[in-house]
Design an enzyme around this catalytic site. Structure first.
Site, PDB file in Angstrom:
ATOM      1  N   GLU A  44      22.896   2.819  20.196  1.00 26.06           N
ATOM      2  CA  GLU A  44      22.681   2.302  21.542  1.00 26.06           C
ATOM      3  C   GLU A  44      23.683   2.997  22.451  1.00 26.06           C
ATOM      4  OE1 GLU A  44      22.601  -2.062  23.575  1.00 26.06           O
ATOM      5  OE2 GLU A  44      22.745  -2.021  21.409  1.00 26.06           O
ATOM      6  N   ASP A  55      28.658  -7.677  30.682  1.00 28.70           N
ATOM      7  CA  ASP A  55      29.656  -7.104  29.785  1.00 28.70           C
ATOM      8  C   ASP A  55      31.044  -7.695  29.980  1.00 28.70           C
ATOM      9  OD1 ASP A  55      28.302  -5.135  28.152  1.00 28.70           O
ATOM     10  OD2 ASP A  55      27.825  -4.164  30.054  1.00 28.70           O
ATOM     11  N   TYR A 168      16.322  -8.148  20.832  1.00 34.51           N
ATOM     12  CA  TYR A 168      17.787  -8.212  20.879  1.00 34.51           C
ATOM     13  C   TYR A 168      18.180  -9.677  21.050  1.00 34.51           C
ATOM     14  CZ  TYR A 168      22.527  -6.636  22.309  1.00 34.51           C
ATOM     15  OH  TYR A 168      23.880  -6.408  22.400  1.00 34.51           O
TER      16      TYR A 168
END
Lengths: 261, 401
Positions: A44, A55, A168
């Site tokens: 990734e 993040d 995911y």
């Protein structure tokens, strides 16, 4: 079928993450090649965005180092082209919606297809808005990877209806970063997802030890490791052997269940 | 003259091409619940009664529509009325929206409120209403803004809120929104995110529109009482755009009323040190919405600059983007120097110390009024009071306090 599916044919897949351009284009190419050689089944690659709201501090800092090194979207594609001269490991991009939107969805997906970037993970493009990118992605054979979280509940069928690469699973609430514990309902979430999709289920957010990887690989089809890899790179950017050693251990732990099924 | 076709089409989550819900999956279930709760509340007479009771009894509404006689005479053109949101409890329009959203948070069973703040006005309003209802409150504020607006930081702490200084990025409003979104995604079960501007993912822009529309609903009625007619122009400052959308709302369907949003041009629209999003920005996706943003060719969000901590935001609410695209509203820029001059002007002319944000609107009225006839009328919204800005403006003028 999307080429990503092949990566799961032999059992659980190990999927490490690096930020493109952190700290330089050349280094990123070397890291991806090292990860592929160490047993990564998919890599990734983060396309840096100025404001990565999903993040945590480790990956935010990687983005800042990449910007300091002069990263642009064009240079990310150059990095992929250089990677492709050395390895055919399946690649997916992780980025934020504004990057492909501004580049043009069609043009972005066409570039991805040409460089065999097989999928896109876009944390701020939920199912409700994915429709604007989906036509360009499917026409170019690029999988739009849906994210599923412990809060998704009744939304699972809706989220996975277009899943042709993998799913995911965000294993914890909040932002990316290493963790020791995961959402309590992870087993239930995986079981519920199996009822609505046959796409491989990969778990990310917080995984950093081989023990965790092995445990996750016992239930899911893939283990995604981001912050732990990025932190290794931040602490020792020249230590390719160290990176390969850690990735190898994580890959082995992920693959340990192979052949038993 | 505006025709009705100029009004952008709206849907459940969009204004024209703008809006949407571009947030991580973790937050989507919360947005679903919030949308359902807001739709229910809108139709619930008990909710509306409680909201309006709090507006009147706690926030000091209705706010005055004040005829600025000396300004009108001095500028020599249109009659100028000031909508005095600065007289609300907590000193700004922000309380209107916070009261509405916190009532929703209570309906949703939330016990903890979080908010972003730029100038501190929205943070103060959220801390205030948290105290009123005995709820936990954490306010995210850019580090740079905590320095510029120390007084408001202390006010929030006095009200029992925790103020978290955000050091990422430039330490400004944008970074505070990032931190608040991250915090919300980390503990969505007990936390309600009170967004202060007409921005973010649906249903926030529509909610902020609904709760702030009290500004123009009142102003329309008040002007009808004293003048027996509609205004010719409504002028309000725009950062994310909450006081502006509240000031426009009741007039959007009145084609004879010009709607003008005033952005912070900083050192000049073309100086590179600006926050004039609608003049210099382009379409993008950020902070949960498709709207107009200051960004580079790759889609990286630009640094912004303005003297005003409440206006230096690189985006704008999606309804403003749609109103600009449709031509229903116009957006103009006012520089730091012009806003500071207006800060002094309205203080000396009308005895009102207005927020530096609001003074961007006042500065544009100073340009607009003389170009209009004496029988025409402008309503200018004073979104907040300027006590918080006095020290900073003194320093800008080189005065040591």
């Amino acid at each position: 079928m999307n080429p990503l599916r092949k990566a799961f044919e032999n059992g659980p897949a190990f999927i490490p993450f690096v930020t493109a351009g952190d700290p330089s284009a050349e280094k990123t190419v070397a890291y991806v090649v090292a990860l592929a050689n160490a047993g990564a089944d998919i890599v990734e690659l983060g396309v840096p965005f100025s404001d990565p709201i999903a993040d945590g501090p480790v990956i935010q800092a990687a983005g800042l180092r990449a910007f300091a090194g002069g990263i642009t979207v064009e240079r990310v594609f150059d990095i992929v082209a250089a990677i492709r001269q050395q390895t055919q490991v399946p690649l997916v991009f992780l980025t934020y919606a504004n990057i492909p939107f501004k580049y043009g969805y069609e043009r972005f997906c066409a570039r991805c297809a040409k460089l065999r970037v097989a999928g896109l993970v876009i944390p701020d493009l939920p199912a409700e808005e994915a429709g604007e990118l989906l036509p360009a992605a499917s026409q170019n054979g690029v999988a739009l990877i849906p994210l599923v979280s412990p809060t998704s509940g009744h939304r699972l069928a809706k989220l996975t209806v277009h899943a042709d690469g993998f799913v995911y699973i965000v294993s914890a609430l909040g932002v990316t970063g290493t963790r020791d514990g995961f959402a309590q309902n992870l087993d239930d979430l995986i079981a519920d997802l199996r009822k609505v999709t046959d796409a491989p289920l990969c778990v990310g957010f917080g995984i950093h030890t081989p023990e965790q990887a092995s445990a996750i690989a016992g239930q899911a089809d893939g283990v995604i490791v981001g912050s732990a890899i990025v932190k290794l790179i931040a602490d020792a950017p020249d230590d390719l052997a160290g990176l390969a050693e850690y990735a190898g251990a994580m890959a082995n732990a992920t693959h340990s269940g192979r052949g038993q099924a | 003259m505006t025709e009705l076709k100029d009004i952008p089409e709206t849907s459940e989550t969009r204004f024209g091409d703008f809006g949407g819900q571009y947030v991580p999956e973790t937050l989507m279930t919360e947005l679903e619940k919030l949308t359902a709760c807001f739709n229910e509340a809108e139709a619930d007479p008990d909710f509306q009664a409680e909201f309006h009771r709090l507006l009147n009894e706690y926030a000091n509404r209705p706010s005055l529509l004040y005829f600025a006689k000396r300004m009108t005479e001095d500028l020599g053109g249109a009659k100028i009325y000031l909508k005095r949101e600065d007289l609300n409890h907590t000193g700004a329009h922000k309380i209107n929206n916070v009261l509405g959203q916190v009532l929703l948070a209570r309906r949703l069973g939330k016990t903890r409120l979080i908010a972003e703040t730029g100038a501190g006005q929205h943070g103060v309003a959220t801390a205030t209403v948290a105290a009123l209802f005995g709820m936990e409150c954490e306010v995210f504020m850019g580090k740079e803004d905590t320095e510029r607006q120390k007084l408001n930081v202390y006010r929030m702490e006095l009200l029992g809120a925790k103020v978290t200084a955000v050091t990422s990025g430039q330490g400004l409003l944008k970074d505070a929104v990032n931190a608040a979104l991250q915090d919300w995604a980390a503990r969505p079960e007990d936390t309600y995110y009170v967004i202060g501007s007409a921005m973010g993912p649906a249903p926030y822009p529509a909610m902020v529109h609904a709760f702030q529309s009290v500004i123009s609903t009142e102003a329309k009625q008040q002007l009808q009482t004293v003048e027996g007619r509609l205004p010719d122009a409504v002028v309000a400052c725009v950062g994310g755009g909450s006081n502006a959308i509240g000031s426009f709302a009741a007039f959007i369907g009145d084609p004879s009323v010009r709607l003008i949003g005033v952005e912070a041009a900083g050192q000049g629209v073309d100086s590179g040190k600006t926050a004039a999003t609608l003049e210099k920005g382009s379409a993008g996706i950020f902070h949960g919405m498709k709207s107009i943003f200051l960004q580079n060719g790759d889609g990286q969000i630009d640094k912004v600059y303005s003297i005003s901590a409440g206006l230096d935001y690189p985006g704008v609410g999606p309804e403003h983007a749609a109103l600009q695209a449709s031509g229903r509203a116009d957006y103009v820029g006012i520089t730091d120097d012009e806003a500071v001059a207006a800060f002094e002007y309205i203080a000396k002319m009308e005895g009102i110390v207005a927020a530096i944000e609001s003074c961007h609107a006042v500065a544009y009225v100073q340009k607009l009024a003389p170009t209009m006839r004496k029988d025409q009328i402008i309503i200018c919204t004073l979104s907040g009071r300027g006590d918080k800005d006095v020290a900073q403006i003194a320093s800008y003028k080189g005065v040591a306090l």
